[in-house]
Design a protein around this motif. Structure first.
Motif, PDB file in Angstrom:
ATOM      1  N   SER A  53       0.620  -1.441  -0.104  1.00  0.00           N
ATOM      2  CA  SER A  53      -0.028   0.083  -0.048  1.00  0.00           C
ATOM      3  C   SER A  53       0.749   1.140   0.098  1.00  0.00           C
ATOM      4  N   ARG A  56       3.391   2.083  -4.370  1.00  0.00           N
ATOM      5  CA  ARG A  56       2.584   3.489  -5.290  1.00  0.00           C
ATOM      6  C   ARG A  56       3.051   3.917  -5.824  1.00  0.00           C
ATOM      7  N   THR A  57       3.231   2.311  -7.080  1.00  0.00           N
ATOM      8  CA  THR A  57       3.694   1.666  -8.128  1.00  0.00           C
ATOM      9  C   THR A  57       3.249   0.295  -8.733  1.00  0.00           C
ATOM     10  N   TYR A  59       0.425  -0.722  -9.535  1.00  0.00           N
ATOM     11  CA  TYR A  59      -1.225  -1.355  -9.424  1.00  0.00           C
ATOM     12  C   TYR A  59      -2.032  -1.240  -9.552  1.00  0.00           C
ATOM     13  N   TYR A  71      -5.538  -0.973  -3.537  1.00  0.00           N
ATOM     14  CA  TYR A  71      -5.660   0.297  -3.785  1.00  0.00           C
ATOM     15  C   TYR A  71      -7.185   1.036  -4.573  1.00  0.00           C
ATOM     16  N   CYS A  74      -9.068   4.424  -5.194  1.00  0.00           N
ATOM     17  CA  CYS A  74      -7.978   5.512  -5.320  1.00  0.00           C
ATOM     18  C   CYS A  74      -8.313   6.858  -5.004  1.00  0.00           C
ATOM     19  N   SER A  76      -7.245   9.825  -4.748  1.00  0.00           N
ATOM     20  CA  SER A  76      -6.674  10.987  -4.997  1.00  0.00           C
ATOM     21  C   SER A  76      -6.183  11.275  -5.555  1.00  0.00           C
ATOM     22  N   SER A  78      -3.421  12.292  -6.999  1.00  0.00           N
ATOM     23  CA  SER A  78      -1.868  11.501  -6.812  1.00  0.00           C
ATOM     24  C   SER A  78      -1.698   9.846  -8.057  1.00  0.00           C
ATOM     25  N   CYS A  79      -2.741   9.390  -7.454  1.00  0.00           N
ATOM     26  CA  CYS A  79      -3.573   8.056  -8.298  1.00  0.00           C
ATOM     27  C   CYS A  79      -2.812   8.068  -9.729  1.00  0.00           C
ATOM     28  N   GLY A  95       4.286  11.358   0.557  1.00  0.00           N
ATOM     29  CA  GLY A  95       4.297   9.688   0.003  1.00  0.00           C
ATOM     30  C   GLY A  95       3.909   8.776   1.582  1.00  0.00           C
ATOM     31  N   PRO A  98      -0.891   5.984   2.407  1.00  0.00           N
ATOM     32  CA  PRO A  98      -0.707   4.793   1.492  1.00  0.00           C
ATOM     33  C   PRO A  98      -2.263   5.617   0.841  1.00  0.00           C
ATOM     34  N   LEU A  99      -2.051   5.089  -1.434  1.00  0.00           N
ATOM     35  CA  LEU A  99      -3.365   5.813  -2.136  1.00  0.00           C
ATOM     36  C   LEU A  99      -4.273   5.258  -1.875  1.00  0.00           C
TER      37      LEU A  99
END
Ligand code: FES
Length: 274
Positions: A53, A56-57, A59, A71, A74, A76, A78-79, A95, A98-99
């Motif tokens: 979680s 962030r890569t 997913y 995720y 998701c 945000s 940031s997704c 960071g 978690p997303l």
């Protein structure tokens, strides 16, 4: 009432107390092994889900719309584009958040308070009791009537959220029937995502809280045929709750791993349609 038992091995049982024997237990089997294995399995899952979680890569697979359950949703900005099936009402996240922060606490909370898992860590961590016929270190047994174990009563509320999470995962799985160039598509990833969702539903519905919600607090079933039918179906699944608990730990990790590997380009998704 006072009960007294005597014999060369049995020791003596006294009213409201325990057998007076010098040994902690007379059991010779490996009574500690099953709860230990369960604890290790659950701990491995918690560590894996937490790490995944945060990374962030890998997913989301944009070609086929595969989204890992860790995720989802998701929410945000940031997704990665396309992975937010319910929009992005939340701005960019730093960071250290978690997303999948919306789902992670409930995913883990539902597991950690599950009756099956708590049985294991009550035995091997809390030692209350460690096992049948094994002395415990606590002065007296208070069950879940005091802190910290009284917190377990939130499990019912985790169940309600787990139902919503299962609906979200179902929606994700349906959207994943997506072809490389749009339209309908179907690949191995769909089988994995759909299989995971079906088993997640089975695990969630087989929850002991669900069984109580459907059939509890009734004096008789005769005036409540719908609830009786629901309770009967849930009870059928409930006897498999332990197996479903383990299976879904595995399918959640498998689904996430599959999405991660396809997304990273380690291998391609075998396609049956498009
Ligand atoms: Fe296991 Fe509710 S008792 S999920």
């Amino acid at each position: 009432m006072s009960t007294t038992a005597s014999g060369p091995d049995a020791g003596e049982a006294v009213a409201g107390g325990r057998a007076r024997i010098a040994e902690r237990t007379l059991r010779t089997d490996r009574w500690w092994l099953p709860p230990l294995v369960t604890d290790l399995g659950l701990a491995a899952f918690v560590v894996y889900a937490t790490i995944r979680s945060f990374v962030r890569t890998a997913y989301w697979v944009p070609e086929y719309h595969y989204l890992t359950p860790f995720y989802s949703p998701c929410l945000s900005t940031s997704c990665v584009p396309g992975s937010s099936h319910f929009g992005t009402p939340i701005g960019a996240l730093p960071g250290f958040i978690p997303l999948g922060f919306v789902v992670l606490p409930f995913l883990l909370g539902f597991r950690l308070t599950c009756y099956y898992y708590r049985k294991a860590y009550y035995r091997s961590v809390w030692f209350s009791p460690p096992a049948c016929a094994v002395g415990e270190p606590h002065g007296k047994y208070t069950g879940e009537t005091r802190l910290p174990l009284i917190v377990q009563n939130v499990h019912r509320y985790f169940f309600y959220v787990a139902m919503i999470v299962s609906l979200i995962n179902t929606y994700d799985a349906v959207l994943a029937f997506h072809g490389r160039t749009g339209g309908f598509g179907f690949g191995l990833g769909n089988i994995i995502l759909t299989g995971n969702v079906v088993l997640l539903w089975a695990y969630t519905v087989s929850c002991h809280s669900c069984r109580h919600i459907t059939g509890g607090r009734l004096k008789h079933f005769s005036g409540h045929p719908v609830r009786y039918w629901l309770w009967t179906q849930v009870s059928r699944l409930n006897v498999r709750h332990m197996q479903l608990a383990w299976t879904t730990l595995g399918t959640l990790v498998l689904t996430d791993l599959y999405v991660m590997l396809v997304s990273s380009g380690v291998f391609g998704d075998p396609r049956f349609v498009n």
